[in-house]
Design a protein around this motif. Structure first.
Motif, PDB file in Angstrom:
ATOM      1  N   MET A   1      -2.717  -4.368  -6.083  1.00 35.48           N
ATOM      2  CA  MET A   1      -2.161  -4.248  -4.734  1.00 35.48           C
ATOM      3  C   MET A   1      -2.638  -5.366  -3.816  1.00 35.48           C
ATOM      4  O   MET A   1      -2.221  -5.445  -2.647  1.00 35.48           O
ATOM      5  CB  MET A   1      -2.506  -2.874  -4.150  1.00 35.48           C
ATOM      6  CG  MET A   1      -1.814  -1.730  -4.885  1.00 35.48           C
ATOM      7  SD  MET A   1      -2.169  -0.090  -4.205  1.00 35.48           S
ATOM      8  CE  MET A   1      -1.234  -0.181  -2.671  1.00 35.48           C
ATOM      9  N   GLN A   2      -3.538  -6.226  -4.334  1.00 34.64           N
ATOM     10  CA  GLN A   2      -3.977  -7.428  -3.635  1.00 34.64           C
ATOM     11  C   GLN A   2      -4.642  -7.143  -2.287  1.00 34.64           C
ATOM     12  O   GLN A   2      -4.491  -7.906  -1.319  1.00 34.64           O
ATOM     13  CB  GLN A   2      -2.805  -8.400  -3.448  1.00 34.64           C
ATOM     14  CG  GLN A   2      -2.327  -9.024  -4.745  1.00 34.64           C
ATOM     15  CD  GLN A   2      -3.389  -9.900  -5.387  1.00 34.64           C
ATOM     16  OE1 GLN A   2      -3.845 -10.881  -4.791  1.00 34.64           O
ATOM     17  NE2 GLN A   2      -3.802  -9.552  -6.601  1.00 34.64           N
TER      18      GLN A   2
ATOM     19  N   PHE B   1     -13.004 -10.260  -6.521  1.00 28.55           N
ATOM     20  CA  PHE B   1     -12.877  -8.806  -6.430  1.00 28.55           C
ATOM     21  C   PHE B   1     -11.460  -8.413  -5.996  1.00 28.55           C
ATOM     22  O   PHE B   1     -10.880  -7.477  -6.540  1.00 28.55           O
ATOM     23  CB  PHE B   1     -13.905  -8.243  -5.443  1.00 28.55           C
ATOM     24  CG  PHE B   1     -15.239  -7.917  -6.065  1.00 28.55           C
ATOM     25  CD1 PHE B   1     -15.892  -8.818  -6.881  1.00 28.55           C
ATOM     26  CD2 PHE B   1     -15.840  -6.697  -5.824  1.00 28.55           C
ATOM     27  CE1 PHE B   1     -17.118  -8.520  -7.450  1.00 28.55           C
ATOM     28  CE2 PHE B   1     -17.066  -6.373  -6.382  1.00 28.55           C
ATOM     29  CZ  PHE B   1     -17.713  -7.301  -7.196  1.00 28.55           C
ATOM     30  N   ARG B   2     -10.917  -9.138  -5.025  1.00 29.15           N
ATOM     31  CA  ARG B   2      -9.571  -8.809  -4.544  1.00 29.15           C
ATOM     32  C   ARG B   2      -8.542  -9.025  -5.657  1.00 29.15           C
ATOM     33  O   ARG B   2      -7.603  -8.224  -5.809  1.00 29.15           O
ATOM     34  CB  ARG B   2      -9.220  -9.636  -3.323  1.00 29.15           C
ATOM     35  CG  ARG B   2      -7.858  -9.272  -2.738  1.00 29.15           C
ATOM     36  CD  ARG B   2      -7.504 -10.068  -1.491  1.00 29.15           C
ATOM     37  NE  ARG B   2      -8.297  -9.653  -0.343  1.00 29.15           N
ATOM     38  CZ  ARG B   2      -9.285 -10.359   0.195  1.00 29.15           C
ATOM     39  NH1 ARG B   2      -9.616 -11.544  -0.322  1.00 29.15           N
ATOM     40  NH2 ARG B   2      -9.946  -9.925   1.239  1.00 29.15           N
TER      41      ARG B   2
ATOM     42  N   ASP C   1      -7.992   3.008  -6.720  1.00 28.30           N
ATOM     43  CA  ASP C   1      -8.378   1.622  -6.980  1.00 28.30           C
ATOM     44  C   ASP C   1      -7.258   0.605  -6.860  1.00 28.30           C
ATOM     45  O   ASP C   1      -7.385  -0.520  -7.350  1.00 28.30           O
ATOM     46  CB  ASP C   1      -8.976   1.529  -8.381  1.00 28.30           C
ATOM     47  CG  ASP C   1      -7.978   1.847  -9.496  1.00 28.30           C
ATOM     48  OD1 ASP C   1      -6.847   2.275  -9.180  1.00 28.30           O
ATOM     49  OD2 ASP C   1      -8.319   1.633 -10.670  1.00 28.30           O
ATOM     50  N   GLY C   2      -6.132   0.969  -6.216  1.00 25.43           N
ATOM     51  CA  GLY C   2      -5.075  -0.011  -6.043  1.00 25.43           C
ATOM     52  C   GLY C   2      -4.521  -0.560  -7.342  1.00 25.43           C
ATOM     53  O   GLY C   2      -4.023  -1.681  -7.384  1.00 25.43           O
ATOM     54  N   GLY C   3      -4.633   0.239  -8.413  1.00 31.23           N
ATOM     55  CA  GLY C   3      -4.093  -0.171  -9.701  1.00 31.23           C
ATOM     56  C   GLY C   3      -5.042  -0.951 -10.591  1.00 31.23           C
ATOM     57  O   GLY C   3      -4.649  -1.425 -11.658  1.00 31.23           O
ATOM     58  N   ARG C   4      -6.300  -1.082 -10.199  1.00 31.97           N
ATOM     59  CA  ARG C   4      -7.228  -1.918 -10.959  1.00 31.97           C
ATOM     60  C   ARG C   4      -7.342  -1.494 -12.415  1.00 31.97           C
ATOM     61  O   ARG C   4      -7.391  -2.348 -13.317  1.00 31.97           O
ATOM     62  CB  ARG C   4      -8.611  -1.867 -10.293  1.00 31.97           C
ATOM     63  CG  ARG C   4      -9.656  -2.677 -11.046  1.00 31.97           C
ATOM     64  CD  ARG C   4     -11.001  -2.642 -10.378  1.00 31.97           C
ATOM     65  NE  ARG C   4     -11.995  -3.370 -11.141  1.00 31.97           N
ATOM     66  CZ  ARG C   4     -13.264  -3.467 -10.821  1.00 31.97           C
ATOM     67  NH1 ARG C   4     -13.715  -2.888  -9.722  1.00 31.97           N
ATOM     68  NH2 ARG C   4     -14.103  -4.141 -11.575  1.00 31.97           N
ATOM     69  N   LEU C   5      -7.368  -0.214 -12.690  1.00 30.61           N
ATOM     70  CA  LEU C   5      -7.541   0.247 -14.063  1.00 30.61           C
ATOM     71  C   LEU C   5      -6.233   0.622 -14.752  1.00 30.61           C
ATOM     72  O   LEU C   5      -6.240   1.204 -15.824  1.00 30.61           O
ATOM     73  CB  LEU C   5      -8.492   1.446 -14.098  1.00 30.61           C
ATOM     74  CG  LEU C   5      -9.930   1.188 -13.641  1.00 30.61           C
ATOM     75  CD1 LEU C   5     -10.779   2.441 -13.814  1.00 30.61           C
ATOM     76  CD2 LEU C   5     -10.557   0.018 -14.392  1.00 30.61           C
TER      77      LEU C   5
END
Length: 254
Positions: free
Chosen positions: A217-218, A211-212, A249-253
């Motif tokens: 952004m880790q 998930f991380r 989302d810390g850049g996930r998408l």
């Protein structure tokens, strides 16, 4: 930015924990009067003690009568609400859809989708009366992209996204804005439950690492970070924004 919501009245569902609680506390810090709603009386009490102008109502978002009672309590205590946050939601089992029991599937959609609809329906007369109103629903990055881990949850949150966009069109002419936040992996009890459902400690650690790794952004997000996004969408700074499903989302998408 203190005082952005002075004189405003907000209802927050799912206020007993997680991002719902963080949102309620952030609104309280900026002067809002709050109707707090959750099925957990203990969780609600913990939130209410930190909100100086709040009314707490215990209830179930899948029950129209509970939400109507909460709406009535809000109007009686504060007058009509002009802000609504539908943060109540559940995760459901981390299983392929064919392994879900029908009751598990139904519960996911009852809470996440029907609960959102029932909440908005109960509060809509007040939002219309107040004018200059705003609604923020809670979807997920899993409602914008598929999830192999939580496919049923993903389907329910996708439904919330489309409900949000549709309601934005329905109510735009009435001055009611409707937007959604779509959190990535946020450090909340819900995320902890996702990891716990993986199995033994090794499996849990592997899921946590996976998930991380999905977030450029880790790291996982914080409930307060999502709450600040909710407050932006509720505020006058977002006066020309409606129908948006905004990833946090810390850049996930990306």
């Amino acid at each position: 930015m203190a005082g952005r919501f002075e004189g405003r009245v907000a209802m927050v569902t799912g206020a007993g924990s997680g991002i719902g609680r963080a949102t309620a506390l952030a609104l309280a810090r900026e002067g809002a009067r709050l109707l707090l709603f959750d099925r957990s009386a203990v969780g609600l009490a913990g939130t209410a003690t930190q909100c100086p102008h709040a009314e707490a109502v215990t209830g179930d978002v899948t029950k129209a009568e509970d939400l109507e009672a909460a709406a009535a309590a809000c109007a009686a205590r504060f007058g009509p609400a002009d802000l609504l946050v539908t943060a109540a939601g559940i995760l459901g089992p981390a299983l392929p859809p064919e392994l879900l029991e029908e009751a598990e599937w139904n519960q996911l959609f009852d809470v996440n989708v029907k609960g959102t609809w029932l909440t908005i329906r109960a509060m809509l007369p007040q939002l219309r009366e107040a004018g200059r109103s705003a609604i923020v629903t809670f979807a997920s990055t899993a409602g914008l992209a598929g999830s192999a881990t939580l496919p049923a949850y993903s389907a329910s949150k996708g439904a919330v996204v489309m409900l949000t966009r549709s309601l934005a069109l329905v109510h735009a002419a009435e001055g009611i804005r409707v937007n959604a936040v779509c959190p990535g992996s946020i450090e909340t009890p819900m995320l902890e439950a996702t990891f716990a459902s993986a199995g033994d400690e090794l499996a849990q650690a592997a899921r946590q690492a996976a998930f991380r790794a999905r977030h450029p952004m880790q790291r996982f997000g914080q409930a307060d970070e999502v709450a600040e996004t909710v407050l932006f969408l509720l505020s006058d700074a977002a006066a020309f924004i409606t129908g948006v499903a905004l990833p946090v989302d810390g850049g996930r998408l990306a």
